[in-house]
Design an enzyme around this catalytic site. Structure first.
Site, PDB file in Angstrom:
ATOM      1  N   GLU A   1      -2.094 -12.751  11.973  1.00 29.69           N
ATOM      2  CA  GLU A   1      -2.510 -11.333  12.359  1.00 29.69           C
ATOM      3  C   GLU A   1      -3.830 -11.167  12.435  1.00 29.69           C
ATOM      4  O   GLU A   1      -4.492 -11.562  10.972  1.00 29.69           O
ATOM      5  CB  GLU A   1      -1.602 -10.561  11.523  1.00 29.69           C
ATOM      6  CG  GLU A   1      -1.997  -9.186  11.762  1.00 29.69           C
ATOM      7  CD  GLU A   1      -1.528  -7.935  10.892  1.00 29.69           C
ATOM      8  OE1 GLU A   1      -0.389  -8.116  10.366  1.00 29.69           O
ATOM      9  OE2 GLU A   1      -2.166  -6.973  10.621  1.00 29.69           O
TER      10      GLU A   1
ATOM     11  N   GLU B   1       0.709  -1.102  -0.024  1.00 26.76           N
ATOM     12  CA  GLU B   1       0.024  -0.105  -0.155  1.00 26.76           C
ATOM     13  C   GLU B   1       0.887   1.330  -0.038  1.00 26.76           C
ATOM     14  O   GLU B   1       0.740   2.053   0.966  1.00 26.76           O
ATOM     15  CB  GLU B   1      -1.102   0.052   1.205  1.00 26.76           C
ATOM     16  CG  GLU B   1      -1.851  -1.276   1.056  1.00 26.76           C
ATOM     17  CD  GLU B   1      -3.017  -1.324   1.980  1.00 26.76           C
ATOM     18  OE1 GLU B   1      -2.829  -0.774   3.386  1.00 26.76           O
ATOM     19  OE2 GLU B   1      -3.962  -1.847   1.794  1.00 26.76           O
TER      20      GLU B   1
ATOM     21  N   ASP C   1      -8.531  -9.109   3.495  1.00 26.07           N
ATOM     22  CA  ASP C   1      -8.215  -8.141   4.656  1.00 26.07           C
ATOM     23  C   ASP C   1      -9.195  -7.961   5.512  1.00 26.07           C
ATOM     24  O   ASP C   1     -10.061  -7.200   5.630  1.00 26.07           O
ATOM     25  CB  ASP C   1      -8.150  -6.570   3.642  1.00 26.07           C
ATOM     26  CG  ASP C   1      -7.801  -5.443   4.702  1.00 26.07           C
ATOM     27  OD1 ASP C   1      -6.938  -5.889   5.944  1.00 26.07           O
ATOM     28  OD2 ASP C   1      -7.581  -4.475   4.423  1.00 26.07           O
TER      29      ASP C   1
ATOM     30  N   GLU D   1     -12.542  -2.731  12.245  1.00 29.06           N
ATOM     31  CA  GLU D   1     -12.573  -2.049  11.047  1.00 29.06           C
ATOM     32  C   GLU D   1     -13.795  -2.363   9.954  1.00 29.06           C
ATOM     33  O   GLU D   1     -14.289  -1.492   9.308  1.00 29.06           O
ATOM     34  CB  GLU D   1     -11.081  -1.983  10.135  1.00 29.06           C
ATOM     35  CG  GLU D   1     -11.226  -1.627   8.687  1.00 29.06           C
ATOM     36  CD  GLU D   1      -9.789  -1.444   8.068  1.00 29.06           C
ATOM     37  OE1 GLU D   1      -8.999  -1.961   8.591  1.00 29.06           O
ATOM     38  OE2 GLU D   1      -9.511  -0.928   7.003  1.00 29.06           O
TER      39      GLU D   1
HETATM   40  C1  GCU Z   1      -5.989  -2.197   5.651  1.00 32.15           C
HETATM   41  C2  GCU Z   1      -6.500  -1.043   6.441  1.00 32.15           C
HETATM   42  C3  GCU Z   1      -5.298   0.033   6.406  1.00 32.15           C
HETATM   43  C4  GCU Z   1      -4.026  -0.785   6.783  1.00 32.15           C
HETATM   44  C5  GCU Z   1      -3.701  -2.122   6.273  1.00 32.15           C
HETATM   45  C6  GCU Z   1      -2.579  -2.682   6.937  1.00 32.15           C
HETATM   46  O1  GCU Z   1      -5.892  -2.144   4.095  1.00 32.15           O
HETATM   47  O2  GCU Z   1      -7.695  -0.465   5.666  1.00 32.15           O
HETATM   48  O3  GCU Z   1      -5.525   1.017   7.145  1.00 32.15           O
HETATM   49  O4  GCU Z   1      -2.854   0.184   6.695  1.00 32.15           O
HETATM   50  O5  GCU Z   1      -4.932  -2.863   6.209  1.00 32.15           O
HETATM   51  O6  GCU Z   1      -2.933  -3.913   7.316  1.00 32.15           O
HETATM   52  O7  GCU Z   1      -1.652  -2.345   6.580  1.00 32.15           O
END
Ligand code: GCU
Length: 653
Positions: A360, A259, A338, A366
């Protein structure tokens, strides 16, 4: 429930003890935990001064005890707790507290060894005081780019975590922004040390999330290439600095090439190169690197139906099994997508045999109602841990795999994104405390049932009548199912509002770049992940599971749309079509929330006012939001399919 401490520590309040027979405490060889044990003993003894037994806590060679477990032996005059490590005495002590919360004459003698060595939580707290995916107020640790000065509260928090067996934590977000990159430098190491000391006094080891590009961000190094000597030197010096201040520092958690975070890919290096370089720097001090496996293409083209986000972690890490250093641990989310309300179990569990690993979970809700909706998550986590990977034939569960491979039990276990913040009750929604409590209890002893854990939490937290206890138990135990019913159907996931992920938006991510599609059209919906006609994801599982998921008939129905694109007319085992199932579950889920409101009202006289108001208000929001989910999903699928509800209920056409 008020306690003599500032915040709601209800599952640990001395008033919840049914009895306390101890008049004297003897701790031997407990070194750095001694003060804590004495303090805790006094805390619980005060309301019960008439004790006639002695509590003896001793660190001594206890062969039946493994890791930081404990043994308790009770006789007429003494309760003796023994452990190989001082931490075991803390857990043994809290076993005794818990036992007296549950019953007036508990059976104290026991041998308790934790199943998992690493029992960790991850904070996603930012230095500015915000919390990524935080639903319980501001950060516990930071405010306006400073460390909070709240030792009393940190002590309480350490105690809460320790009381359920948690032994490690990170204090900052895996997305390490510019300012937080400096936590590992001379600028903040004293503040980090201060927190590390507090947590250590309850047996918890502190870790930091680090920025993979820290050499560039905080130093003058012009690269973060793991094979570059300057970069290696930077991390070596960094480790030296940290351990000079904090000899018991745990190590790093790293989100790299994920990300938009920096990582070794920029330099054409592998994740083993990156992780091992950090491992090497920490090695002389006994530190550990948690390397997150949440790596996928987040710039996907929705037109491309072959790329499947679910495949990403396995495709990337399975070929690297055995490449990671022995102090590197791969941190793998429970599912391949996720933290959805329902998704398959990550096929990496059962595939890695030469790699340290932690699973994890996400305690923070969320995608499961953001601590405005009730969603007791222990039943979901149990399903994950009990999932049969078939890695070594039948009966090789995820939990078994976590402790079996590799043989080093020191670097395996479970971690989770935590759900706490500055809210008075810690978790925003009072009932979300049960998820934190349950997480700790479950990963210590995965043989506990979700119901046992819920009962324990209820009993420790409230003084309810038998009927009241049953009511609350029913609310918790049905809540995951309820949430699933009124949100996305049959394992497909998402359909949430983009960015903040709260409330429905069925096509919110459908034409986006995140790889999270449902492919609904006029005939059907779902993602075809089969080898025969889809993305081939099913092949990442061992034989039996591959076959189970490859075929529609054997795919568990709750995951049907995760694995297959199905027509609305497909008949489920209940005899209902998929479209009718969608309508029915959405009406049922919403109705169940109305029932929760009544159930909670019936508890008004039995719970404290703060809890009552807190849950009442959140149930009102759950009601509003569940109605929105019900109507948007039903209307959407009516408009796509043109099929009426067989029961003629109101659908907004
Ligand atoms: C999800 C989440 C993010 C977080 C990511 C992660 O995508 O929405 O906020 O940073 O997981 O686990 O790194």
């Amino acid at each position: 429930m008020t306690t003599k401490l500032d915040f709601d520590l209800s599952w640990l309040a001395p008033e919840t003890l049914k009895a306390w027979p101890f008049g004297e405490l003897k701790t031997e060889n407990a070194a750095h935990l001694k003060e804590t044990l004495v303090k805790e003993f006094d805390y619980y003894s005060e309301p019960f001064p008439e004790g006639d037994k002695a509590l003896r806590l001793i660190v001594e060679d206890t062969p039946e005890v493994t890791l930081d477990g404990y043994k308790v032996l009770e006789d007429k005059d003494t309760v003796k707790v023994t452990a190989n490590q001082p931490e075991g005495l803390i857990y043994g002590f809290f076993h005794i507290v818990r036992s007296y919360q549950q019953s007036e004459q508990p059976e104290l003698s026991t041998l308790s060894n934790p199943k998992n060595k690493i029992r960790m939580i991850n904070h996603w707290d930012n230095f500015d005081g915000s919390v990524e995916r935080g639903y319980a107020g501001k950060s516990l640790f930071f405010v306006n780019n400073e460390f909070r000065l709240q030792d009393e509260r940190f002590n309480q928090y350490a105690k809460m975590l320790s009381s359920v067996g948690i032994n490690a934590l990170t204090i900052n977000n895996v997305n390490v922004h510019q300012k937080e990159s400096y936590f590992i430098t001379d600028s903040y190491i004293r503040e980090v040390k201060h927190l590390a000391e507090i947590f250590r006094s309850y047996g918890l080891t502190l870790f930091l999330s680090v920025n993979y590009a820290a050499p560039i961000e905080v130093d003058w190094v012009d690269s973060a290439d793991p094979l570059d000597d300057k970069v290696r030197e930077f991390w070596k010096n960094t480790a030296e600095l940290i351990y000079e201040h904090i000899p018991y520092f745990g190590g790093f958690v790293v989100k790299a090439d994920s990300e938009n975070r920096p990582g070794p890919f920029t330099y054409g290096r592998t994740h083993a190169d990156g992780a091992n370089m950090l491992g090497e720097a920490l090695k002389p001090f006994g530190g550990t690197v948690f390397w997150r496996a949440f790596v996928y293409d987040n710039h996907q083209d929705w037109r491309d139906k072959k790329t499947d986000r679910a495949r990403a972690a396995y495709d990337h890490y399975a070929p690297m099994d055995g490449d990671f250093a022995d102090n590197v641990v791969l941190q793998i989310k429970n599912g391949p997508m996720d933290f959805q309300v329902r998704e398959a179990v990550s096929p990496l569990f059962g595939s890695l045999r030469k790699t340290n690993q932690v699973l994890e979970f996400q305690i923070a809700q969320e995608y499961t109602g953001q601590q405005k909706h009730i969603c007791y998550l222990i039943p979901m986590w149990k399903e994950v841990l009990d999932f049969d990977t078939y890695a070594d034939g039948p009966d090789t569960t995820v939990q078994d795999m976590l402790v079996k491979y590799p043989e080093n039990p020191e670097r395996n276990g479970i971690t989770a994104v935590v759900n706490t913040g500055m809210d008075e009750n810690w978790t925003g929604h009072k009932l979300a405390q049960a998820n934190l409590y349950g997480y700790g209890r479950l990963i210590w002893d995965p043989s506990l049932s979700a119901e046992e854990i819920a009962k324990e939490w209820i009993q420790a937290t409230y003084s309810l009548s038998d009927k009241g206890r049953e009511t609350l138990l029913d609310m918790l135990m049905t809540s995951w199912d309820t949430y699933e019913k009124y949100t996305s159907p049959l394992g497909i996931g998402w359909m949430v509002q983009p960015n903040h992920h709260y409330g429905p938006n069925i096509d919110g991510y459908e034409y986006d770049m995140w790889g999270t599609y449902h492919y609904s059209d006029r005939d059907g919906l779902g993602v075809d992940r089969t080898v025969a006609t889809g993305t081939g994801y099913t092949r990442q599982y061992h034989g039996e599971n591959y076959e189970m998921y490859e075929n529609v008939e054997s795919t568990p129905e709750e995951l049907l749309l995760f694995f297959h694109h199905m027509p609305y007319s497909h008949e489920l085992k209940t005899g209902k079509t998929i479209i009718q199932h969608i309508y029915d579950t959405h009406f049922e889920g919403f109705d169940k929330v109305l029932e929760y409101q009544k159930q909670w009202e019936s508890l008004e006289k039995e719970v404290d006012d703060a809890s009552y108001q807190n849950v009442k208000e959140r149930l009102e929001e759950q009601h509003r939001c569940a109605r929105e989910w019900r109507d948007q999903v039903n209307t959407y699928y009516y408009r796509k399919s043109g099929v009426d509800d067989a029961k003629g209920r109101k659908i907004y056409k």
